[in-house]
Design an enzyme around this catalytic site. Structure first.
Site, PDB file in Angstrom:
ATOM      1  N   THR A  27       0.810  -1.210   0.000  1.00 39.13           N
ATOM      2  CA  THR A  27       0.000   0.000   0.000  1.00 39.13           C
ATOM      3  C   THR A  27       0.846   1.264   0.000  1.00 39.13           C
ATOM      4  O   THR A  27       0.514   2.249  -0.659  1.00 39.13           O
ATOM      5  CB  THR A  27      -0.929   0.012   1.226  1.00 39.13           C
ATOM      6  N   ASP A  71       2.557  -8.342  -4.130  1.00 42.41           N
ATOM      7  CA  ASP A  71       1.451  -8.220  -3.177  1.00 42.41           C
ATOM      8  C   ASP A  71       1.794  -9.024  -1.936  1.00 42.41           C
ATOM      9  O   ASP A  71       2.396 -10.103  -2.018  1.00 42.41           O
ATOM     10  CB  ASP A  71       0.155  -8.741  -3.802  1.00 42.41           C
ATOM     11  N   THR A 103       1.539  -4.698   4.624  1.00 36.59           N
ATOM     12  CA  THR A 103       1.397  -5.007   6.046  1.00 36.59           C
ATOM     13  C   THR A 103       0.962  -6.436   6.349  1.00 36.59           C
ATOM     14  O   THR A 103       1.282  -6.969   7.413  1.00 36.59           O
ATOM     15  CB  THR A 103       0.395  -4.034   6.701  1.00 36.59           C
ATOM     16  N   ASP A 104       0.225  -7.074   5.442  1.00 37.44           N
ATOM     17  CA  ASP A 104      -0.410  -8.350   5.783  1.00 37.44           C
ATOM     18  C   ASP A 104       0.593  -9.433   6.189  1.00 37.44           C
ATOM     19  O   ASP A 104       0.314 -10.228   7.095  1.00 37.44           O
ATOM     20  CB  ASP A 104      -1.267  -8.850   4.621  1.00 37.44           C
ATOM     21  N   GLN A 292      -2.866 -19.449  21.900  1.00 37.27           N
ATOM     22  CA  GLN A 292      -3.742 -18.649  21.049  1.00 37.27           C
ATOM     23  C   GLN A 292      -3.877 -17.218  21.563  1.00 37.27           C
ATOM     24  O   GLN A 292      -4.303 -16.330  20.817  1.00 37.27           O
ATOM     25  CB  GLN A 292      -5.137 -19.274  20.984  1.00 37.27           C
TER      26      GLN A 292
END
Length: 357
Positions: A27, A71, A103-104, A292
């Site tokens: 981005t 990407d 960022t992902d 988790q």
């Protein structure tokens, strides 16, 4: 040096800190097409047009752009190796490196690089943005400018302030292998839950010097490129069926599992569950237990359920992030180590990624 067609000199000032920007995609490097409104990758030759503030740095800044840009969802070990090669080719020519990344999967890349760049002695700072750098309210400008300032920061003796792989985002500098993405909407997209920030940027940039890793000056940096991706992350949930566990643990070629358990490392006490794990570890599959929970660590000796996992051959991941546990296993498996050696190294702190009491 990198191929000339992909490396652009933005500006140069003699006898000053030097920074190589590596744009992988994402981005931060996009600009809105005025006709269609779609986001498109722009050429980093025009970086100064969008961030004219860079001219005020007394730094030598160059850029290298992936062609085509990647990407975040397509990031993979071969591209991590490409980043390491770019750093290696330019290591003697630049004081520091800033990687512009979507960022992902940024936390995966940062974790992987922390292991690939063994005994790193120069800053490698990853950053990005939630809004394109060409938009009015972008967070990209501040992230980029501050990441460069941190990367170029030196002590009076000329040594870098932060000689490790980090992520800088929304005013915080975090150890890369301790960081995870927590927000897809707000600017504070990343958090380091189990390790304090290495620095915080406000009016001044305040460094937590005692938290920053230092290289061994008696050894050179050692580069690594090998990964084995035969790893799976398995998240437990109430009511999970034996058929699911059995299917996952019998995936052809599977070598390791990141088991995301409840609380401080707890799992069902059902006979079939423990048996499935024991059978898998007996077949040579390495199973690493992480919680988790976003914050906290696995304590496998605290409750009976954790002790049963130990008896089944499951090893502790301590306070590893999921991104770090996965990439560390892939990294160790890629080097053809024995099961015993991988288990030993998963129990060791290689790059500041875990806290052992």
């Amino acid at each position: 040096m990198c191929p000339k067609k992909n490396k652009t000199e933005i500006f140069m000032i003699a006898d000053c800190p030097s920074v190589l920007l590596i744009y992988t995609g994402g981005t931060i490097g996009m600009i809105e097409n005025p006709e269609t409104g779609a986001l498109e990758n722009f050429n980093f030759d025009h970086l100064l047009q969008h961030v004219p503030e860079l001219k005020r740095f007394n730094h030598r800044i160059s850029s290298y752009q992936f062609s085509p840009p990647i990407d975040s969802s397509d990031m993979e070990p071969s591209l991590w190796a490409k980043i390491v090669k770019i750093i290696n080719y330019n290591y003697d020519y630049f004081d520091s490196f800033v990687i512009l990344h979507d960022t992902d999967t940024m936390a995966y890349t940062a974790s992987a690089l922390s292991f690939m760049l063994e005994n790193l002695a120069k800053p490698v700072i990853l950053t990005g943005s939630q809004l394109p750098i060409g938009t009015l309210r972008t967070d990209g400008k501040e992230n980029l400018i501050t990441a460069i300032e941190i990367a170029a920061a030196k002590h009076p003796d000329g040594s870098p302030v932060v000689p490790e792989v980090c992520i800088f985002f929304e005013n915080e500098l975090m150890r890369g292998n301790r960081t995870t993405k927590i927000n897809a909407e707000n600017f504070n997209a990343f958090r380091s839950f189990n390790y304090p920030a290495l620095a915080k940027a406000g009016i001044h940039i305040r460094y937590n010097e005692h938290l920053i890793r230092r290289p061994d000056p008696t050894h050179p940096m050692k580069l690594h490129y090998l990964f084995d991706t035969n790893v799976v992350a398995l998240t437990l949930f109430p009511g999970i069926q034996e058929s699911i566990i059995n299917s996952v643990l019998h995936v052809p070629g599977l070598k390791a599992v990141v088991l995301k358990t409840f609380g401080s490392g707890n799992a069902p006490q059902k006979e079939w569950f423990i048996r499935q794990l024991k059978d898998a570890t007996d077949r040579g599959i390495i199973i690493v237990n992480i919680t988790q929970c976003q914050s906290g660590a696995v304590e496998m000796g605290r409750y009976e359920t954790g002790l049963q996992l130990l008896q089944a051959g499951v090893i502790s991941g301590y306070d590893s992030t999921p991104e770090c546990a996965v990439t560390k296993l892939m990294f160790l498996l890629g080097h053809g180590l024995s099961q015993a050696e991988i288990r030993r190294l998963m129990d060791s702190d290689l790059a500041g990624e875990i806290t052992k009491e």
